[in-house]
Design an enzyme around this catalytic site. Structure first.
Site, PDB file in Angstrom:
ATOM      1  N   LEU A  20       0.802  -1.224   0.000  1.00  0.00           N
ATOM      2  CA  LEU A  20       0.000   0.000   0.000  1.00  0.00           C
ATOM      3  C   LEU A  20       0.837   1.278   0.000  1.00  0.00           C
ATOM      4  CD1 LEU A  20      -2.922  -1.020   2.416  1.00  0.00           C
ATOM      5  CD2 LEU A  20      -2.798  -1.209  -0.079  1.00  0.00           C
ATOM      6  N   SER A  21       2.095   1.177  -0.451  1.00  0.00           N
ATOM      7  CA  SER A  21       2.907   2.391  -0.576  1.00  0.00           C
ATOM      8  C   SER A  21       2.457   3.217  -1.785  1.00  0.00           C
ATOM      9  CB  SER A  21       4.390   2.032  -0.714  1.00  0.00           C
ATOM     10  OG  SER A  21       4.613   1.197  -1.840  1.00  0.00           O
TER      11      SER A  21
ATOM     12  N   LEU B 148       3.497  -6.875 -10.512  1.00  0.00           N
ATOM     13  CA  LEU B 148       3.309  -5.454 -10.799  1.00  0.00           C
ATOM     14  C   LEU B 148       3.816  -4.569  -9.661  1.00  0.00           C
ATOM     15  CD1 LEU B 148       1.383  -6.866 -12.843  1.00  0.00           C
ATOM     16  CD2 LEU B 148      -0.208  -4.969 -12.517  1.00  0.00           C
TER      17      LEU B 148
ATOM     18  N   TYR C 212      14.777   4.806 -11.649  1.00  0.00           N
ATOM     19  CA  TYR C 212      13.595   3.965 -11.853  1.00  0.00           C
ATOM     20  C   TYR C 212      13.762   3.103 -13.098  1.00  0.00           C
ATOM     21  CZ  TYR C 212       8.882   2.848 -13.527  1.00  0.00           C
ATOM     22  OH  TYR C 212       7.779   2.201 -14.023  1.00  0.00           O
TER      23      TYR C 212
ATOM     24  N   ASN D  52       2.390   4.624 -21.502  1.00  0.00           N
ATOM     25  CA  ASN D  52       1.725   5.412 -20.454  1.00  0.00           C
ATOM     26  C   ASN D  52       0.244   5.071 -20.358  1.00  0.00           C
ATOM     27  OD1 ASN D  52       4.045   7.167 -21.763  1.00  0.00           O
ATOM     28  ND2 ASN D  52       3.879   7.752 -19.622  1.00  0.00           N
TER      29      ASN D  52
END
Length: 316
Positions: A33-34, A79, A147, A176
């Protein structure tokens, strides 16, 4: 089929979960839940195939080992990740740990059971597009942020398990993605943020000159692509893109959403060194191997997302 979905409380994860449950699979969701929100999965609580939501981190090897041993997953959609470019620049350690090391821990559990892994990477690993045909999977990579670097490293680990252990694995690179359930605040995507500001009568802020382009993929098309990659052996050992196949400049996107040039303001870019000037996807490989093509146009996707936010969505 018993399936583990990491990051299932996130934006794309929520739609992947919905599709898997609609198809009747037994689903476990692991999320710390970050980035995700528990409200994204609450609607699934009455579904008999939704077995468990586990609030935990992919960095917890004991937790992963227990889950895999107990439920013998046939398939893992991975994911779960840190996804914010600026956060990765400010704090590369956290992004590396979550995106690279965490993927390694998942791979180790998949290896024991020969569980297929579908690894969610990103179009941010690519260099800018310099051809009208768009970016295919052989296009040069350029990890211009920690990232992107962490994702490239994780991609290589995933593919190494395919080659070294003959473990079924696929790397997917959606472009995107936008749509309902995406955050409309600072951590959200450009479409959701623009729509929220437009609905509230506020200015739309564009980083830099706004000439940078994006290939915008509607989230239900993306979720269909993600799920299908798990059930098709033809993509094992492959890297596969998914996008709309059309790009639009951020300037044109803002004007499309607001229709009022006076409400568009350009602001200083927060990470110009990691900007990719042109992103245009070539999804031919996904079409050939999966039979996947996008079905929702940009105009239709924006209309659906506008309605969801306008109806209250989830207050973000």
């Amino acid at each position: 089929m018993n399936i583990l979905l990491t990051g299932g409380a996130g934006f794309i994860g929520r739609w992947v979960a919905k599709k898997l449950l609609d198809e009747g699979h037994n689903l476990w969701i692991l999320d710390d839940l970050s980035n995700g929100q528990i409200t994204n999965v609450q609607e699934f609580e009455g579904n008999p195939n939704f077995k468990q939501f586990i609030q935990g981190t992919i960095l917890d090897e004991e937790l992963l080992q227990r889950l895999f041993n107990e439920h013998r997953f046939s398939l893992c959609y991975h994911l779960g990740a840190s996804i914010n470019v600026q956060d990765s620049i400010d704090d590369p350690r956290t992004t590396f740990n979550n995106d690279t090391l965490g993927t390694f821990y998942i791979l180790e559990q998949c290896r024991k059971l020969n569980t297929k892994i579908v690894f969610m990477s990103t179009c941010m690993v690519y260099d800018y597009c310099d051809k009208s045909a768009g970016i295919d999977e052989l296009h040069p990579t350029k990890p211009a942020s920690p990232y992107a670097g962490a994702k490239v490293a994780a991609e290589n680990m995933v593919l190494s398990y395919y080659y070294a252990y003959n473990m079924p694995a696929v790397v997917i690179r959606p472009f995107n993605t936008y749509g309902p359930f995406q955050k409309t605040g600072g951590e959200g995507g450009v479409v959701a943020i623009f729509l929220k500001n437009d609905l509230e009568g506020r200015e739309l802020h564009i980083y830099g000159e706004g000439t940078q382009t994006r290939d915008l993929l509607y989230v239900e098309d993306c979720a269909r692509f993600v799920v299908e990659a798990g059930f098709n052996d033809r993509v094992n050992g492959e890297v596969v893109n998914a996008g709309l196949g059309e790009d639009i400049s951020i300037n044109d996107l803002a004007l499309m959403i607001t229709g009022d040039p006076s409400r568009i303001q350009h602001v200083e870019h927060i990470h110009p060194q990691s900007e990719i000037q042109k992103l245009l996807c070539n999804s031919q490989k996904a079409k050939e191997l999966l039979g996947w093509v996008p079905e929702i146009s940009l105009a239709e996707g924006i209309a659906r997302t506008r309605k969801w936010i306008g109806d209250g969505g989830l207050d973000r």
